[in-house]
Design a protein around this motif. Structure first.
Motif, PDB file in Angstrom:
ATOM      1  N   ASP A 337      12.915  -9.494  95.371  1.00 31.46           N
ATOM      2  CA  ASP A 337      11.861  -9.808  94.408  1.00 31.46           C
ATOM      3  C   ASP A 337      11.884 -11.307  94.122  1.00 31.46           C
ATOM      4  O   ASP A 337      12.958 -11.913  94.023  1.00 31.46           O
ATOM      5  CB  ASP A 337      12.078  -9.056  93.092  1.00 31.46           C
ATOM      6  CG  ASP A 337      11.928  -7.552  93.243  1.00 31.46           C
ATOM      7  OD1 ASP A 337      11.169  -7.123  94.129  1.00 31.46           O
ATOM      8  OD2 ASP A 337      12.580  -6.811  92.483  1.00 31.46           O
ATOM      9  N   VAL A 338      10.691 -11.886  93.947  1.00 30.15           N
ATOM     10  CA  VAL A 338      10.559 -13.310  93.625  1.00 30.15           C
ATOM     11  C   VAL A 338       9.861 -13.441  92.277  1.00 30.15           C
ATOM     12  O   VAL A 338       8.890 -12.708  92.000  1.00 30.15           O
ATOM     13  CB  VAL A 338       9.765 -14.056  94.719  1.00 30.15           C
ATOM     14  CG1 VAL A 338       9.607 -15.523  94.351  1.00 30.15           C
ATOM     15  CG2 VAL A 338      10.459 -13.918  96.069  1.00 30.15           C
ATOM     16  N   TYR A 339      10.336 -14.382  91.427  1.00 31.37           N
ATOM     17  CA  TYR A 339       9.816 -14.513  90.069  1.00 31.37           C
ATOM     18  C   TYR A 339       9.338 -15.940  89.776  1.00 31.37           C
ATOM     19  O   TYR A 339       9.882 -16.902  90.301  1.00 31.37           O
ATOM     20  CB  TYR A 339      10.905 -14.178  89.043  1.00 31.37           C
ATOM     21  CG  TYR A 339      11.564 -12.847  89.237  1.00 31.37           C
ATOM     22  CD1 TYR A 339      10.927 -11.664  88.878  1.00 31.37           C
ATOM     23  CD2 TYR A 339      12.857 -12.768  89.753  1.00 31.37           C
ATOM     24  CE1 TYR A 339      11.543 -10.441  89.044  1.00 31.37           C
ATOM     25  CE2 TYR A 339      13.487 -11.547  89.918  1.00 31.37           C
ATOM     26  CZ  TYR A 339      12.827 -10.390  89.570  1.00 31.37           C
ATOM     27  OH  TYR A 339      13.447  -9.185  89.733  1.00 31.37           O
ATOM     28  N   LEU A 340       8.337 -16.020  88.911  1.00 32.14           N
ATOM     29  CA  LEU A 340       7.881 -17.295  88.378  1.00 32.14           C
ATOM     30  C   LEU A 340       7.335 -17.053  86.969  1.00 32.14           C
ATOM     31  O   LEU A 340       6.435 -16.238  86.786  1.00 32.14           O
ATOM     32  CB  LEU A 340       6.800 -17.922  89.250  1.00 32.14           C
ATOM     33  CG  LEU A 340       6.231 -19.251  88.746  1.00 32.14           C
ATOM     34  CD1 LEU A 340       7.328 -20.321  88.701  1.00 32.14           C
ATOM     35  CD2 LEU A 340       5.071 -19.719  89.622  1.00 32.14           C
ATOM     36  N   SER A 341       7.900 -17.752  85.984  1.00 35.66           N
ATOM     37  CA  SER A 341       7.482 -17.580  84.591  1.00 35.66           C
ATOM     38  C   SER A 341       7.321 -18.933  83.925  1.00 35.66           C
ATOM     39  O   SER A 341       7.998 -19.904  84.277  1.00 35.66           O
ATOM     40  CB  SER A 341       8.512 -16.752  83.805  1.00 35.66           C
ATOM     41  OG  SER A 341       8.669 -15.459  84.346  1.00 35.66           O
ATOM     42  N   ALA A 342       6.436 -18.969  82.936  1.00 38.89           N
ATOM     43  CA  ALA A 342       6.248 -20.162  82.108  1.00 38.89           C
ATOM     44  C   ALA A 342       6.182 -19.708  80.655  1.00 38.89           C
ATOM     45  O   ALA A 342       5.557 -18.689  80.346  1.00 38.89           O
ATOM     46  CB  ALA A 342       4.986 -20.905  82.497  1.00 38.89           C
ATOM     47  N   ALA A 343       6.843 -20.441  79.779  1.00 39.46           N
ATOM     48  CA  ALA A 343       6.877 -20.042  78.374  1.00 39.46           C
ATOM     49  C   ALA A 343       6.765 -21.256  77.464  1.00 39.46           C
ATOM     50  O   ALA A 343       7.269 -22.338  77.771  1.00 39.46           O
ATOM     51  CB  ALA A 343       8.164 -19.283  78.071  1.00 39.46           C
ATOM     52  N   LYS A 344       6.108 -21.050  76.336  1.00 36.72           N
ATOM     53  CA  LYS A 344       6.038 -22.046  75.274  1.00 36.72           C
ATOM     54  C   LYS A 344       6.686 -21.437  74.042  1.00 36.72           C
ATOM     55  O   LYS A 344       6.369 -20.297  73.666  1.00 36.72           O
ATOM     56  CB  LYS A 344       4.585 -22.420  74.977  1.00 36.72           C
ATOM     57  CG  LYS A 344       4.439 -23.470  73.883  1.00 36.72           C
ATOM     58  CD  LYS A 344       2.975 -23.796  73.627  1.00 36.72           C
ATOM     59  CE  LYS A 344       2.845 -24.833  72.520  1.00 36.72           C
ATOM     60  NZ  LYS A 344       1.417 -25.154  72.236  1.00 36.72           N
ATOM     61  N   VAL A 345       7.611 -22.168  73.395  1.00 33.71           N
ATOM     62  CA  VAL A 345       8.339 -21.614  72.254  1.00 33.71           C
ATOM     63  C   VAL A 345       8.263 -22.541  71.054  1.00 33.71           C
ATOM     64  O   VAL A 345       8.095 -23.756  71.187  1.00 33.71           O
ATOM     65  CB  VAL A 345       9.821 -21.352  72.611  1.00 33.71           C
ATOM     66  CG1 VAL A 345       9.930 -20.499  73.871  1.00 33.71           C
ATOM     67  CG2 VAL A 345      10.587 -22.653  72.790  1.00 33.71           C
ATOM     68  N   ASP A 346       8.410 -21.943  69.883  1.00 38.18           N
ATOM     69  CA  ASP A 346       8.480 -22.685  68.627  1.00 38.18           C
ATOM     70  C   ASP A 346       9.462 -21.943  67.733  1.00 38.18           C
ATOM     71  O   ASP A 346       9.150 -20.889  67.191  1.00 38.18           O
ATOM     72  CB  ASP A 346       7.104 -22.755  67.974  1.00 38.18           C
ATOM     73  CG  ASP A 346       7.088 -23.667  66.740  1.00 38.18           C
ATOM     74  OD1 ASP A 346       8.153 -24.206  66.386  1.00 38.18           O
ATOM     75  OD2 ASP A 346       6.014 -23.821  66.129  1.00 38.18           O
ATOM     76  N   PHE A 347      10.676 -22.476  67.597  1.00 41.73           N
ATOM     77  CA  PHE A 347      11.723 -21.857  66.799  1.00 41.73           C
ATOM     78  C   PHE A 347      11.947 -22.723  65.558  1.00 41.73           C
ATOM     79  O   PHE A 347      12.290 -23.904  65.671  1.00 41.73           O
ATOM     80  CB  PHE A 347      13.032 -21.752  67.599  1.00 41.73           C
ATOM     81  CG  PHE A 347      12.887 -20.992  68.889  1.00 41.73           C
ATOM     82  CD1 PHE A 347      12.198 -19.790  68.941  1.00 41.73           C
ATOM     83  CD2 PHE A 347      13.448 -21.486  70.062  1.00 41.73           C
ATOM     84  CE1 PHE A 347      12.067 -19.081  70.124  1.00 41.73           C
ATOM     85  CE2 PHE A 347      13.331 -20.790  71.255  1.00 41.73           C
ATOM     86  CZ  PHE A 347      12.634 -19.579  71.289  1.00 41.73           C
ATOM     87  N   ARG A 348      11.785 -22.125  64.375  1.00 44.78           N
ATOM     88  CA  ARG A 348      11.860 -22.874  63.132  1.00 44.78           C
ATOM     89  C   ARG A 348      12.994 -22.370  62.249  1.00 44.78           C
ATOM     90  O   ARG A 348      13.198 -21.167  62.119  1.00 44.78           O
ATOM     91  CB  ARG A 348      10.533 -22.776  62.372  1.00 44.78           C
ATOM     92  CG  ARG A 348       9.342 -23.278  63.183  1.00 44.78           C
ATOM     93  CD  ARG A 348       8.047 -23.199  62.414  1.00 44.78           C
ATOM     94  NE  ARG A 348       6.911 -23.605  63.231  1.00 44.78           N
ATOM     95  CZ  ARG A 348       5.653 -23.667  62.797  1.00 44.78           C
ATOM     96  NH1 ARG A 348       5.379 -23.348  61.532  1.00 44.78           N
ATOM     97  NH2 ARG A 348       4.679 -24.035  63.598  1.00 44.78           N
ATOM     98  N   GLY A 349      13.734 -23.293  61.623  1.00 46.20           N
ATOM     99  CA  GLY A 349      14.851 -22.947  60.769  1.00 46.20           C
ATOM    100  C   GLY A 349      14.493 -22.976  59.293  1.00 46.20           C
ATOM    101  O   GLY A 349      13.327 -23.134  58.921  1.00 46.20           O
ATOM    102  N   ASN A 358      13.736 -25.944  67.174  1.00 50.00           N
ATOM    103  CA  ASN A 358      13.526 -26.295  68.577  1.00 50.00           C
ATOM    104  C   ASN A 358      12.098 -25.930  68.968  1.00 50.00           C
ATOM    105  O   ASN A 358      11.526 -24.957  68.458  1.00 50.00           O
ATOM    106  CB  ASN A 358      14.517 -25.561  69.484  1.00 50.00           C
ATOM    107  CG  ASN A 358      14.758 -26.299  70.785  1.00 50.00           C
ATOM    108  OD1 ASN A 358      14.294 -27.420  70.975  1.00 50.00           O
ATOM    109  ND2 ASN A 358      15.486 -25.690  71.698  1.00 50.00           N
ATOM    110  N   LYS A 359      11.546 -26.745  69.879  1.00 49.84           N
ATOM    111  CA  LYS A 359      10.156 -26.532  70.275  1.00 49.84           C
ATOM    112  C   LYS A 359       9.930 -27.141  71.644  1.00 49.84           C
ATOM    113  O   LYS A 359      10.448 -28.217  71.944  1.00 49.84           O
ATOM    114  CB  LYS A 359       9.214 -27.168  69.245  1.00 49.84           C
ATOM    115  CG  LYS A 359       7.747 -26.932  69.468  1.00 49.84           C
ATOM    116  CD  LYS A 359       6.939 -27.570  68.341  1.00 49.84           C
ATOM    117  CE  LYS A 359       5.450 -27.320  68.495  1.00 49.84           C
ATOM    118  NZ  LYS A 359       4.667 -27.936  67.393  1.00 49.84           N
ATOM    119  N   GLY A 360       9.166 -26.459  72.491  1.00 50.20           N
ATOM    120  CA  GLY A 360       8.871 -26.985  73.818  1.00 50.20           C
ATOM    121  C   GLY A 360       8.460 -25.892  74.767  1.00 50.20           C
ATOM    122  O   GLY A 360       8.030 -24.811  74.350  1.00 50.20           O
TER     123      GLY A 360
END
Length: 371
Positions: A337-349, A358-360
């Motif tokens: 199996d071959v994978y490709l993923s893209a994610a955008k995150v926003d973690f707030r304290g 953290n954000k990116g």
């Protein structure tokens, strides 16, 4: 699971095989996965993130079961796991550890004993995802870390929920029973003698880490010809910890699947949030919070893709998480199996300190060998 239990279970299987005419079945399978990710964090958080990171996984599963007839069977199962360079689960009972459990199936339902997920987690559907990262308890944090989710032994800290299914007890040894299916409906019950487990959310230093828990869940599947509908409900009472509620729904039509999940927790009044002064602030903030996700998936032939979103919030603080993920999987053949993923995150304290936020985004690719 203790050695005594394993020996007793195997002995029961052997004695049963002498009393009934049946058939033994054994099997083994495994996989090895390697992923590489490129991360680009927001300028403010760039120093606490690495641009390049790789992780590895391996899993070996084996079973031996005895079939007494069409409806009766009993078996023992073992899953062995190995993980390399994981940020969230690099410890025993996580990406490095084992799960050993027994299953007895009969016309009266299914009985499970050992290191398994509770019935609410087993029934839950939630948002579809196509890759190994997952939108629930997402391994995207291996590439762009989340300060709200930290597993560090006795200093474990979960300021927010990381799934919409009930995972507070992880794969702690437990007893579960699932009723036979009746018009697409099943009911499940789980008893957990001790809630603490390194794949769960409870800190080893929490006052309630050795307390038990009870979980009940309802599963329903309906075929409407035009589309299929799966719904689940879950409830858990973890003694002196919290009460939890979960729900999920999955709607399928042809190659398309639309799904989502929801979860809410309410802390036990006997143990307020962050009552342990020796622990990091909001180390157990997940006990008063909620999470939800939604996603759309499509599958055709060897190709599967999904677009999913996850969000969680703490009620007692400003901690929150947002993950948007686009995932793709292509099955080259039965072994690759071959994978490709893209994610955008926003973690707030709970405050604006760089170490608490953290954000990116991250782009992750890799492959999995199956045998």
């Amino acid at each position: 699971m203790s050695l005594k239990f394993k020996l007793a279970f195997v002995s029961a299987l052997l004695s049963s095989s002498m009393a009934f005419a049946g058939e033994w079945k054994t099997g083994m399978e495994g996989s090895a996965t390697g992923l590489y990710g490129y991360t680009e964090a927001s300028d403010r958080f760039s120093e606490q993130n690495s641009h390049n990171h790789g992780v590895g996984d391996a899993k070996l599963s084996a079973y031996a079961k005895y079939l007494f007839g069409a409806d009766w069977g009993a078996g023992i199962y073992a899953d062995l796991m190995l993980g390399v360079d994981h940020e969230l689960e690099d410890y025993n009972q996580g990406k490095w550890g084992e799960e050993v459990y027994g299953i007895v199936d009969s016309s009266y339902g299914r009985l499970m004993i050992g290191q398994t997920w509770n019935v609410a987690a087993q029934f839950h559907t939630g948002a579809p995802d196509a890759g190994p990262l997952g939108i629930e308890n997402s391994d995207i944090v291996d590439f762009i870390f989340n300060p709200n989710w930290q597993r560090k032994g006795s200093n474990a800290r979960f300021a927010t929920l990381n799934t919409t299914y009930i995972n507070t007890d992880g794969v702690a040894p437990k007893i579960s029973y699932i009723t036979p299916e009746y018009y697409g409906t099943m009911l499940g019950f789980t008893y957990v003698p001790e809630t603490y487990n390194r794949r769960g959310l409870v800190s080893k230093s929490a006052d309630y880490e050795d307390k038990g828990g009870y979980i009940v869940s309802l599963y329903n599947y309906i075929d409407f010809d035009i589309f299929n509908l799966t719904t689940t409900l879950g409830y858990a009472d973890f003694i002196d910890n919290d009460q939890e509620y979960s729900a999920s729904m999955s709607l399928s039509h042809g190659n398309w699947t639309l799904g989502g999940g929801w979860r809410m927790t309410e802390a036990d009044d006997k143990n307020p949030i962050s009552a342990n002064a020796d622990m990091p602030e909001f180390f157990d903030g997940y006990r008063e919070g909620y999470a939800w996700n939604v996603g759309l998936g499509y599958e055709i032939g060897p190709y599967k893709t999904s677009l999913s979103y996850f969000e969680s919030h703490a009620k007692e603080s400003d901690n929150e998480d947002r993950i948007l993920m686009f995932s793709n999987r292509y099955q080259v053949n039965k072994n690759l199996d071959v994978y490709l993923s893209a994610a955008k995150v926003d973690f707030r304290g709970q405050n604006r300190e760089v170490s608490q936020n953290n954000k990116g985004y991250a782009v992750v690719s890799g492959l999995s060998m199956n045998f």
